[in-house]
Design a protein around this motif. Structure first.
Motif, mmCIF file in Angstrom:
data_model
loop_
_atom_site.group_PDB
_atom_site.id
_atom_site.type_symbol
_atom_site.label_atom_id
_atom_site.label_comp_id
_atom_site.label_asym_id
_atom_site.label_seq_id
_atom_site.Cartn_x
_atom_site.Cartn_y
_atom_site.Cartn_z
ATOM 1 N N UNK A 33 -14.646 22.189 14.304
ATOM 2 C CA UNK A 33 -13.869 22.468 13.106
ATOM 3 C C UNK A 33 -14.181 23.847 12.547
ATOM 4 N N UNK A 34 -13.191 24.419 11.903
ATOM 5 C CA UNK A 34 -13.381 25.677 11.172
ATOM 6 C C UNK A 34 -14.085 25.357 9.853
ATOM 7 N N UNK A 35 -14.518 26.396 9.164
ATOM 8 C CA UNK A 35 -15.121 26.192 7.857
ATOM 9 C C UNK A 35 -14.170 25.493 6.901
ATOM 10 N N UNK A 36 -12.890 25.858 6.948
ATOM 11 C CA UNK A 36 -11.892 25.218 6.078
ATOM 12 C C UNK A 36 -11.745 23.738 6.419
ATOM 13 N N UNK A 37 -11.749 23.408 7.699
ATOM 14 C CA UNK A 37 -11.635 22.006 8.094
ATOM 15 C C UNK A 37 -12.874 21.212 7.698
ATOM 16 N N UNK A 38 -14.044 21.820 7.833
ATOM 17 C CA UNK A 38 -15.271 21.153 7.386
ATOM 18 C C UNK A 38 -15.199 20.857 5.885
ATOM 19 N N UNK A 39 -14.713 21.809 5.108
ATOM 20 C CA UNK A 39 -14.602 21.613 3.659
ATOM 21 C C UNK A 39 -13.629 20.481 3.334
ATOM 22 N N UNK A 40 -12.557 20.354 4.091
ATOM 23 C CA UNK A 40 -11.611 19.246 3.876
ATOM 24 C C UNK A 40 -12.287 17.912 4.174
ATOM 25 N N UNK A 41 -13.016 17.851 5.274
ATOM 26 C CA UNK A 41 -13.706 16.608 5.631
ATOM 27 C C UNK A 41 -14.758 16.219 4.598
ATOM 28 N N UNK A 42 -15.370 17.215 3.970
ATOM 29 C CA UNK A 42 -16.461 16.981 3.028
ATOM 30 C C UNK A 42 -16.020 17.184 1.583
ATOM 31 N N UNK A 43 -14.744 16.942 1.301
ATOM 32 C CA UNK A 43 -14.219 17.132 -0.049
ATOM 33 C C UNK A 43 -14.937 16.235 -1.049
ATOM 34 N N UNK A 44 -14.988 16.642 -2.315
ATOM 35 C CA UNK A 44 -15.665 15.811 -3.318
ATOM 36 C C UNK A 44 -15.092 14.395 -3.322
ATOM 37 N N UNK A 149 -25.206 21.310 11.375
ATOM 38 C CA UNK A 149 -23.867 20.747 11.211
ATOM 39 C C UNK A 149 -23.201 20.768 12.580
ATOM 40 N N UNK A 150 -22.721 19.610 13.006
ATOM 41 C CA UNK A 150 -21.956 19.493 14.242
ATOM 42 C C UNK A 150 -20.628 18.824 13.899
ATOM 43 N N UNK A 151 -19.557 19.270 14.530
ATOM 44 C CA UNK A 151 -18.257 18.671 14.245
ATOM 45 C C UNK A 151 -17.428 18.542 15.510
ATOM 46 N N UNK A 152 -16.497 17.609 15.449
ATOM 47 C CA UNK A 152 -15.564 17.387 16.549
ATOM 48 C C UNK A 152 -14.247 16.923 15.946
ATOM 49 N N UNK A 153 -13.168 17.556 16.338
ATOM 50 C CA UNK A 153 -11.825 17.146 15.938
ATOM 51 C C UNK A 153 -11.000 16.978 17.206
ATOM 52 N N UNK A 154 -10.560 15.766 17.482
ATOM 53 C CA UNK A 154 -9.775 15.514 18.683
ATOM 54 C C UNK A 154 -8.496 16.348 18.670
ATOM 55 N N UNK A 155 -7.937 16.540 17.482
ATOM 56 C CA UNK A 155 -6.735 17.344 17.318
ATOM 57 C C UNK A 155 -6.957 18.284 16.141
ATOM 58 N N UNK A 156 -7.342 19.537 16.401
ATOM 59 C CA UNK A 156 -7.688 20.456 15.315
ATOM 60 C C UNK A 156 -6.575 20.700 14.288
ATOM 61 N N UNK A 157 -5.317 20.390 14.635
ATOM 62 C CA UNK A 157 -4.227 20.579 13.669
ATOM 63 C C UNK A 157 -3.707 19.254 13.126
ATOM 64 N N UNK A 158 -4.524 18.220 13.179
ATOM 65 C CA UNK A 158 -4.134 16.882 12.733
ATOM 66 C C UNK A 158 -3.806 16.860 11.243
ATOM 67 N N UNK A 159 -2.995 15.908 10.879
ATOM 68 C CA UNK A 159 -2.597 15.703 9.485
ATOM 69 C C UNK A 159 -3.806 15.529 8.564
ATOM 70 N N UNK A 160 -4.873 14.973 9.070
ATOM 71 C CA UNK A 160 -6.031 14.704 8.215
ATOM 72 C C UNK A 160 -6.669 15.969 7.675
ATOM 73 N N UNK A 161 -6.328 17.140 8.211
ATOM 74 C CA UNK A 161 -6.902 18.387 7.703
ATOM 75 C C UNK A 161 -6.065 19.026 6.607
ATOM 76 N N UNK A 162 -5.003 18.374 6.202
ATOM 77 C CA UNK A 162 -4.209 18.910 5.100
ATOM 78 C C UNK A 162 -5.049 18.783 3.839
ATOM 79 N N UNK A 163 -5.060 19.798 3.031
ATOM 80 C CA UNK A 163 -5.876 19.804 1.801
ATOM 81 C C UNK A 163 -5.499 18.648 0.897
ATOM 82 N N UNK A 164 -6.492 18.111 0.240
ATOM 83 C CA UNK A 164 -6.271 17.009 -0.718
ATOM 84 C C UNK A 164 -5.946 17.593 -2.067
#
Length: 164
Positions: A33-44, A149-164
Motif C-alpha cells: 500500500x501507498x502512504x495514502x492507502x495505509x492512512x485509509x486503512x488506519x483511519x480514526x 509496518x507491512x501491508x498487502x492489498x490484493x487489488x491496490x485500486x479496490x473500493x475499500x481505499x476510497x476515503x471515508x
C-alpha cells in the motif's frame, strides 16, 4: 501527501528494506500500500486486533479501535484491562487491521514499542471526535510507536481505499 501518509510510507519502506526474503515474497512490492492507502486503512475509529504478551509469556489478542496522531497509533482502553498489565512487563505490541475479502482483501500489520498513558493528548481526543468516534468510556490509552509496518492489498485500486 499528509504528514501521516508520509510517516506511514517511510516506516513501511524501512521495514521492507530490512525484511527477510520470505517476507518480501509474501508481500510483493506491487501489492504494498501507498502512504495514502495505509492512512485509509488506519483511519480514526478503524478496528483491528491488538496483540500483547501476557506476563507469563502467552499471547493475548483483543479487538480495538485506533487513532493515528503524532507518528503513533493510540488505542483506547479501560483501567484494569489485561493488555495494560501485559505492557507493563512486555512493552511491545502488534496490530493487525484487515478489510475486504477475496480479490479485494487488504491487511496492514504494525509492530512496535507501546506504553500505557493515563489519558490521551488533547489532539488524540480531538482527532477521534472529528470522526464521531470519541471513546468517552476510555480510562486509559495505549500509545504504540510502530517500528515495522507491512501491508498487502490484493487489488491496490479496490473500493475499500476510497476515503471515508
Amino acid at each position: 501527501m499528509t504528514a501521516d501518509e508520509a510517516w506511514l510510507a517511510e516506516v513501511q519502506a524501512r521495514s521492507f528494506d530490512r525484511a527477510t526474503p520470505a517476507t518480501t515474497s509474501s508481500f510483493p512490492a506491487e501489492n504494498r500500500m501507498s502512504g495514502a492507502q495505509l492512512a485509509v486503512m488506519l483511519h480514526p475509529g478503524a478496528y483491528g486486533v491488538l496483540a500483547t504478551t501476557r506476563v507469563d509469556g502467552r499471547p493475548h489478542a483483543a479487538p480495538t479501535s485506533l487513532v493515528l496522531q503524532d507518528e503513533a497509533v493510540w488505542f483506547p482502553t479501560i483501567s484494569g484491562a489485561v493488555r495494560l498489565a501485559n505492557l507493563a512487563v512486555h512493552p511491545w505490541a502488534s496490530l493487525v487491521v484487515m478489510r475486504g475479502d477475496g480479490s479485494d482483501h487488504a491487511v496492514v500489520m504494525l509492530e512496535g514499542p507501546a506504553e500505557v498513558m493515563d489519558s490521551a493528548a488533547a489532539e488524540v481526543a480531538s482527532a477521534a471526535a472529528r470522526y464521531g468516534r470519541e471513546p468517552a468510556w476510555a480510562t486509559a490509552w495505549i500509545r504504540m510507536t510502530p517500528e515495522k509496518i507491512l501491508s498487502y492489498a490484493a487489488s491496490p485500486d479496490a473500493e475499500l481505499f476510497r476515503r471515508r
